[in-house]
Design a protein around this motif. Structure first.
Motif, PDB file in Angstrom:
ATOM      1  N   GLN A 119      -0.180   6.732   1.008  1.00 39.23           N
ATOM      2  CA  GLN A 119      -0.102   6.147   2.343  1.00 39.23           C
ATOM      3  C   GLN A 119       0.906   4.991   2.305  1.00 39.23           C
ATOM      4  N   MET A 142      -6.198   4.938  -4.816  1.00 40.42           N
ATOM      5  CA  MET A 142      -6.754   5.637  -3.650  1.00 40.42           C
ATOM      6  C   MET A 142      -7.792   4.768  -2.952  1.00 40.42           C
ATOM      7  N   GLU A 162      -7.802   3.009   0.741  1.00 40.76           N
ATOM      8  CA  GLU A 162      -8.883   3.162   1.721  1.00 40.76           C
ATOM      9  C   GLU A 162      -9.328   1.805   2.269  1.00 40.76           C
ATOM     10  N   TYR A 190     -17.363  12.350  -3.305  1.00 41.91           N
ATOM     11  CA  TYR A 190     -16.127  11.695  -3.723  1.00 41.91           C
ATOM     12  C   TYR A 190     -16.446  10.242  -4.046  1.00 41.91           C
ATOM     13  N   THR A 242     -15.992   7.266  -3.219  1.00 39.14           N
ATOM     14  CA  THR A 242     -16.539   6.268  -2.304  1.00 39.14           C
ATOM     15  C   THR A 242     -17.999   6.559  -1.927  1.00 39.14           C
ATOM     16  N   TRP A 290      -9.685  18.745  -5.058  1.00 38.98           N
ATOM     17  CA  TRP A 290      -9.169  17.994  -3.924  1.00 38.98           C
ATOM     18  C   TRP A 290      -9.610  18.637  -2.637  1.00 38.98           C
ATOM     19  N   GLY A 299      -7.639  10.576   6.817  1.00 39.24           N
ATOM     20  CA  GLY A 299      -6.699  10.094   5.819  1.00 39.24           C
ATOM     21  C   GLY A 299      -6.336  11.133   4.779  1.00 39.24           C
ATOM     22  N   PRO A 300      -5.916  10.652   3.609  1.00 37.83           N
ATOM     23  CA  PRO A 300      -5.399  11.559   2.583  1.00 37.83           C
ATOM     24  C   PRO A 300      -6.504  12.424   1.978  1.00 37.83           C
ATOM     25  N   PRO A 301      -6.130  13.477   1.236  1.00 38.05           N
ATOM     26  CA  PRO A 301      -7.138  14.332   0.592  1.00 38.05           C
ATOM     27  C   PRO A 301      -8.015  13.508  -0.343  1.00 38.05           C
ATOM     28  N   ARG A 302      -9.248  13.955  -0.485  1.00 37.14           N
ATOM     29  CA  ARG A 302     -10.179  13.212  -1.340  1.00 37.14           C
ATOM     30  C   ARG A 302     -10.505  14.002  -2.589  1.00 37.14           C
ATOM     31  N   LYS A 303     -10.787  13.261  -3.639  1.00 41.28           N
ATOM     32  CA  LYS A 303     -11.108  13.875  -4.922  1.00 41.28           C
ATOM     33  C   LYS A 303     -12.625  14.003  -5.003  1.00 41.28           C
TER      34      LYS A 303
END
Lengths: 198, 108
Positions: A12, A50, A54, B29, B31, B66, B72-76
């Motif tokens: 990003q 990452m 976030e 993931y 988070t 993934w 947002g972006p792809p998550r692991k």
């Protein structure tokens, strides 16, 4: 008015104030310096970036488009000190891998006039790079110095990683040395930043 | 004597156990895992999680894939492997044994 930097963090794009950028960069470099294993380092740094990405995006909106020093301080407080992140995790291994062996010759990319050959050799032999340079210039006058320099430039590897930079100076590569190395660097970044501000 | 170190070691062991346990209830993931650990106040700084995940992955206990995300972006996404499940079972039984053992000493 402040100058901003545009960075790519976890795929990003973020705009960061200059001070915020410098602190974030020093922080990430410090964490990175703790790892020995390249694959592990990439993996973990990726995950951490990452997550920071976030946390940054949570702090931005229509009325706020730039990451400030305060955001960075908050995020660093959430992520934790590099020491806490790696902490004892690495120390048993660091103790095992502790190297007090001989110095190795590297080119020093941070203190270079041309290719970093003289400062690298100077670090290896414990001689001030300026003296090394004068010796080389004298060499040059006698004819072979230029060729020798080019050959050394090609042959001697550049000290890229923190571990190599420590090896160049003959310091042993362990977690606390690496930690100190980055602490020094962090302090010098902070100082040069303050100087700019004043 | 350095009690801080003993406390940190204890927390770290428990943390590894809890990560496996959270993942046994479904893939997650980083988070998601973080939020659960923070709810139960097991984790103080977030950064500690990532070296643990990487280590468990390298030990073959976890795998990841993934996944696209709407925010947002792809998550692991991490998932338990068969080996991870076995290790979790062993950890669960040794956790119970430990609690019983410690309890029996504390109550005397």
């Amino acid at each position: 008015m402040k100058k901003t930097f545009s960075v790519n963090l976890g795929s990003q794009v973020y705009n960061m104030d200059e001070d915020a950028y410098l602190i974030m960069k020093a922080y990430l470099d410090r964490i990175e310096g703790y790892f020995y294993d390249q694959k592990e380092q990439e993996d973990i740094m990726n995950d951490i970036e990452m997550r920071i990405s976030e946390l940054f995006s949570e702090r931005l909106g229509i009325s706020k488009q730039v990451i400030t020093r305060r955001d960075v301080d908050e995020v660093i407080a959430i992520m934790g000190d590099p020491h806490e992140i790696i902490g004892e995790e690495e120390s048993p291994r660091a103790a095992q891998e502790k190297r007090t062996g001989p110095r190795r010759i590297f080119r020093d990319p941070e203190d270079r006039m041309i290719g970093g050959v003289c400062s690298g050799l100077g670090a290896y032999m414990g001689i001030d790079p300026v003296i090394m340079r004068i010796l080389f210039v004298l060499f040059l006058i006698f004819g072979i110095g230029f060729l020798v320099y080019i050959i050394l430039w090609i042959v001697v590897p550049e000290a890229r990683t923190t571990a190599q930079k420590l090896e160049m100076r003959g310091d042993s590569v362990n977690a606390s040395n690496i930690g100190n190395f980055f602490k020094d660097e962090f302090e010098s970044v902070k100082k040069s930043f303050r100087r700019k501000k004043n | 004597m350095d009690f801080e170190n003993a406390k940190a070691q204890m927390r770290k062991g428990v943390l590894e156990f809890c990560i496996l346990s959270i993942l046994s209830r479904g893939d997650a993931y980083a988070t998601d895992i973080l939020n659960k650990l923070k709810e139960s106040e097991l984790i103080v700084v977030e950064g500690t999680l990532y070296p643990l995940l990487s280590r468990q992955k390298n030990a073959g206990l976890l795998s990841y894939r993934w996944e696209e995300s709407t925010q947002g972006p792809p998550r692991k996404y991490y998932a338990l492997t068969d080996k991870g499940r076995e290790v979790l079972k062993e950890l669960e039984s040794s956790w119970r044994e430990l609690i019983d053992a410690v309890d029996s000493i504390l109550k005397k």
